[in-house]
Structures are given as structure tokens and as C-alpha cells.
Design a protein around this motif. Structure first.
Motif, PDB file in Angstrom:
ATOM      1  N   LEU A 112      -3.522   5.988  -3.201  1.00 29.44           N
ATOM      2  CA  LEU A 112      -2.146   5.697  -3.767  1.00 29.44           C
ATOM      3  C   LEU A 112      -1.985   4.560  -4.402  1.00 29.44           C
ATOM      4  O   LEU A 112      -1.595   4.376  -5.458  1.00 29.44           O
ATOM      5  CB  LEU A 112      -0.910   6.060  -2.581  1.00 29.44           C
ATOM      6  CG  LEU A 112       0.333   5.768  -3.025  1.00 29.44           C
ATOM      7  CD1 LEU A 112       0.704   6.667  -4.355  1.00 29.44           C
ATOM      8  CD2 LEU A 112       1.317   6.238  -2.128  1.00 29.44           C
ATOM      9  N   ARG A 113      -2.337   3.383  -3.637  1.00 30.63           N
ATOM     10  CA  ARG A 113      -2.325   2.035  -3.945  1.00 30.63           C
ATOM     11  C   ARG A 113      -3.093   1.903  -5.163  1.00 30.63           C
ATOM     12  O   ARG A 113      -2.418   1.208  -6.186  1.00 30.63           O
ATOM     13  CB  ARG A 113      -2.901   1.116  -2.883  1.00 30.63           C
ATOM     14  CG  ARG A 113      -2.297  -0.201  -3.339  1.00 30.63           C
ATOM     15  CD  ARG A 113      -2.587  -1.143  -1.934  1.00 30.63           C
ATOM     16  NE  ARG A 113      -1.726  -0.772  -0.778  1.00 30.63           N
ATOM     17  CZ  ARG A 113      -0.389  -1.085  -0.530  1.00 30.63           C
ATOM     18  NH1 ARG A 113       0.144  -1.650  -1.366  1.00 30.63           N
ATOM     19  NH2 ARG A 113      -0.044  -0.472   0.426  1.00 30.63           N
ATOM     20  N   ARG A 114      -4.257   2.372  -5.301  1.00 29.58           N
ATOM     21  CA  ARG A 114      -5.070   2.145  -6.389  1.00 29.58           C
ATOM     22  C   ARG A 114      -4.421   2.942  -7.953  1.00 29.58           C
ATOM     23  O   ARG A 114      -4.463   2.325  -8.947  1.00 29.58           O
ATOM     24  CB  ARG A 114      -6.424   2.780  -6.235  1.00 29.58           C
ATOM     25  CG  ARG A 114      -7.351   2.534  -7.263  1.00 29.58           C
ATOM     26  CD  ARG A 114      -8.668   3.048  -7.013  1.00 29.58           C
ATOM     27  NE  ARG A 114      -9.555   2.765  -8.222  1.00 29.58           N
ATOM     28  CZ  ARG A 114     -11.069   3.094  -8.171  1.00 29.58           C
ATOM     29  NH1 ARG A 114     -11.576   3.713  -7.227  1.00 29.58           N
ATOM     30  NH2 ARG A 114     -11.714   2.933  -9.357  1.00 29.58           N
ATOM     31  N   PHE A 115      -3.860   4.179  -7.695  1.00 32.18           N
ATOM     32  CA  PHE A 115      -3.334   4.867  -8.295  1.00 32.18           C
ATOM     33  C   PHE A 115      -1.880   4.084  -9.064  1.00 32.18           C
ATOM     34  O   PHE A 115      -1.672   3.910 -10.246  1.00 32.18           O
ATOM     35  CB  PHE A 115      -2.681   6.102  -7.891  1.00 32.18           C
ATOM     36  CG  PHE A 115      -2.018   6.882  -8.998  1.00 32.18           C
ATOM     37  CD1 PHE A 115      -2.542   7.796  -9.625  1.00 32.18           C
ATOM     38  CD2 PHE A 115      -0.506   7.009  -9.003  1.00 32.18           C
ATOM     39  CE1 PHE A 115      -1.909   8.700 -10.963  1.00 32.18           C
ATOM     40  CE2 PHE A 115       0.214   7.701  -9.717  1.00 32.18           C
ATOM     41  CZ  PHE A 115      -0.319   8.712 -10.676  1.00 32.18           C
ATOM     42  N   ALA A 116      -1.123   3.415  -8.296  1.00 24.44           N
ATOM     43  CA  ALA A 116      -0.084   2.567  -8.414  1.00 24.44           C
ATOM     44  C   ALA A 116      -0.357   1.525  -9.422  1.00 24.44           C
ATOM     45  O   ALA A 116       0.159   1.174 -10.299  1.00 24.44           O
ATOM     46  CB  ALA A 116       0.688   2.166  -7.403  1.00 24.44           C
TER      47      ALA A 116
END
Length: 326
Positions: free
Chosen positions: A316-320
Motif C-alpha cells: 500500500l505505501r509503495r502504491f500511494a
């Protein structure tokens, strides 16, 4: 030879992708692309009707396939050429596409585009095109919290349609679905479900099942099920929204924009139901279907919310960071 020169002047002979190279605009600067279509239109000469219709069809396809940067680069030339040619129907429909593009990324400009679409639609005298323009204006009104005005706009457009025509029937269904969602956003459950039922009855008529309009959407039974997700979610009925979501195969939806719309709705439901992991899965599916959709401001905001809810969700963090979420 003259006809070919006219098409090339519009940027249609070799495809819309070369119509507006515009190196001054950054590839991802969606605001600048919308602003150009509103405030900085290029000069254009009249062109053939065939060239305009071809250009409009290509622009509509770009919207359906969620290729918003290419669409934003090509709309100014199409709008200018249609205006110079006195083609009010094409000018109106091009502004409908511009309004929908603005709604996705820069709502403050959607009103202007929708109003211009409405002006040219009236001059065209075509009730379906007037319905398309009313549809865009009503969405702008809803986004501004003007729910009653939104519904009034849609009902007025419905009243101008002839139910003996398949195109008019399909337009009627689209307008009723939007009226249902506007009503749901306002919390008017009975009215929302009433409009939704009318749209479903319209979709059940055989002649409307495969009707495709110039507006950014396709009206069909699957279209009504897609709206069931957003309407029930807006009414606070997450379980019912997910029940309808389970009945729709995204791959059966007609284009990338509609598939992405479904994933956005499903994401919102899961987020509000306290399942951020499943909400993130919907965002990943959305990116798969329409990569440009996940860079919309609303999607970035949802990604940030999911990080707040559970920053440990794998990926999720990388996607964000990838989509530019704050």
C-alpha cells in the motif's frame, strides 16, 4: 485531396494522438490540458462533417479507454474545428467529454464545460444531445452539493425525450440513474430507489440493451447494476452494495472507464465497512483496468485514508507513493 488536407489540418487523418503535440504542457499536467480547452483554444478553419464525426468518435474512445492525457491534448483542436464549422452537435458533445474529464480531475472547470455543452446542445435542437449536456451539468451540481437542482435538471431532460426511439430510451436510462445517485447522495432513499427502478425497467426493454451513446457511458442492465453499488453505498447500505457488486463481472462492462468506476465504488464500500485490505485490492484492480484513473485526486485521497487506517498493508505505501498520494 482537399478533404484529406482538411482531415490532416484537424489532426484526424493520422489519428488524434498527433493533433496537438503541445510540448509546453507536461505529460501529466491534467489541469493545464483542461484549461487549454476552456481558455486557450487554437484557431481553426471549418472542416468536413465526416472529419468532425471521426474526431468525436476517436475522442469518445479515448475517454472510454481512460486515456485522459491523450484526450486532453486533442479536445482543443476538436472543439475549435467543430465551432468553426458551425457543428453545434459535435461542439456540444466535445464539451460533454471535456466536462467529464474536468469532473474526474478539476471539478472547478466542469461547470464551464457543461454550460457550454448545454448552450450548443440547445442550438443543435437534438433532445438526446441536450440530455447528454444536462447529464454533465447535473453531475457538476451534485458535486457542489446542489442535489435538488441536479435532480431537477435531469428530470427536465427526461421530459424532452421520446420513448419510441431507442436512442432516447437509452438516454432516459442514463439520466434516471444519475438522478438516483444524486438523490441517494442527498439521503432521499425513496426517491433514489424510485429512479433506479425506472432505469432498470428501461434497461429491460430489449431495444436498449446494446445502445451506445456519444456520452461517456453505455446504458444496459449491467450499467444499472453498477449504479446499484454506488446508490446503496450512498444510502449507508454497504452490505447491499457489495451484494450487487458480486453480481457484476468487471470484464463484462463495456470499457476501461466503467471497469475503473466499479472498482472505485467497491473500494469505497470496503473502506467504509472497515476492510482497508480489500479496499486496496480494489484499487490495484482499478490500476490494472485503467492506469490513469488511479492518479485522480479522489483516488489519491482514498489511498492516503487507507494508509491511515492500516499502513502495514503489503504494497500500500509503495502504491500511494507511486500515484502521488499525500
Amino acid at each position: 485531396m482537399l478533404h484529406r488536407r482538411r482531415m490532416l489540418a484537424l489532426g484526424l487523418g493520422a489519428g488524434l494522438s498527433v493533433a496537438l503535440p503541445s510540448p509546453a504542457f507536461a505529460e501529466g499536467d491534467s489541469r493545464a490540458l483542461v484549461e487549454r480547452s476552456i481558455f486557450h483554444l487554437p484557431e481553426a478553419q471549418p472542416v468536413s462533417r465526416e472529419a468532425l464525426v471521426t474526431g468525436l468518435a476517436q475522442a469518445r474512445d479515448l475517454f472510454h479507454e481512460a486515456q485522459y492525457v491523450r484526450l486532453g491534448k486533442n479536445l482543443p483542436r476538436l472543439i475549435s474545428a467543430a465551432s468553426a464549422s458551425g457543428a453545434h452537435d459535435v461542439t456540444a458533445r466535445a464539451h460533454v467529454l471535456l466536462a467529464q474529464l474536468a469532473i474526474k480531475n478539476h471539478q472547478q472547470y466542469a461547470w464551464i464545460a457543461a454550460d457550454r455543452a448545454r448552450t450548443h446542445a440547445r442550438m443543435s435542437g437534438n433532445p438526446v444531445i441536450m440530455g447528454e449536456a444536462a447529464h454533465s451539468m447535473a453531475i457538476s451540481m451534485r458535486r457542489a452539493g446542489e442535489y435538488e437542482a441536479s435532480v431537477d435538471q435531469l428530470q427536465a431532460a427526461v421530459s424532452n425525450l421520446d420513448e419510441r426511439s431507442p436512442d432516447h430510451l437509452a438516454m432516459r436510462g442514463v439520466l434516471l440513474l444519475t438522478a438516483s445517485y444524486s438523490s441517494a447522495q442527498a439521503g432521499w432513499k425513496g426517491q433514489a430507489l424510485g429512479f433506479l427502478g425506472e432505469a432498470e425497467e428501461t434497461a429491460s426493454r430489449k431495444e436498449t440493451e446494446t445502445r451506445k451513446l456519444y456520452i461517456p457511458g453505455v446504458f444496459s442492465p449491467d450499467h444499472t447494476r453498477l449504479f446499484r453499488i454506488s446508490v446503496h453505498h450512498a444510502l449507508g447500505e454497504g452490505g447491499e452494495a457489495l451484494r450487487y457488486a458480486s453480481q457484476v463481472d468487471p470484464l463484462r462492462l463495456p470499457n476501461a472507464e466503467r471497469r475503473a468506476r466499479m472498482m472505485m465504488d467497491v473500494c469505497r464500500v470496503f473502506k467504509d465497512e472497515g476492510e482497508p485490505g480489500r479496499a486496496f485490492s480494489a484499487l490495484r484492480a482499478m490500476e490494472k483496468y485503467a492506469p490513469e484513473e488511479v492518479r485522480r485526486p479522489k483516488v489519491r485521497a482514498i489511498a492516503s485514508e487507507l494508509l491511515t487506517l492500516n499502513g502495514d498493508i503489503p504494497g500500500l505505501r509503495r502504491f500511494a507513493q507511486h500515484i502521488g498520494a499525500p
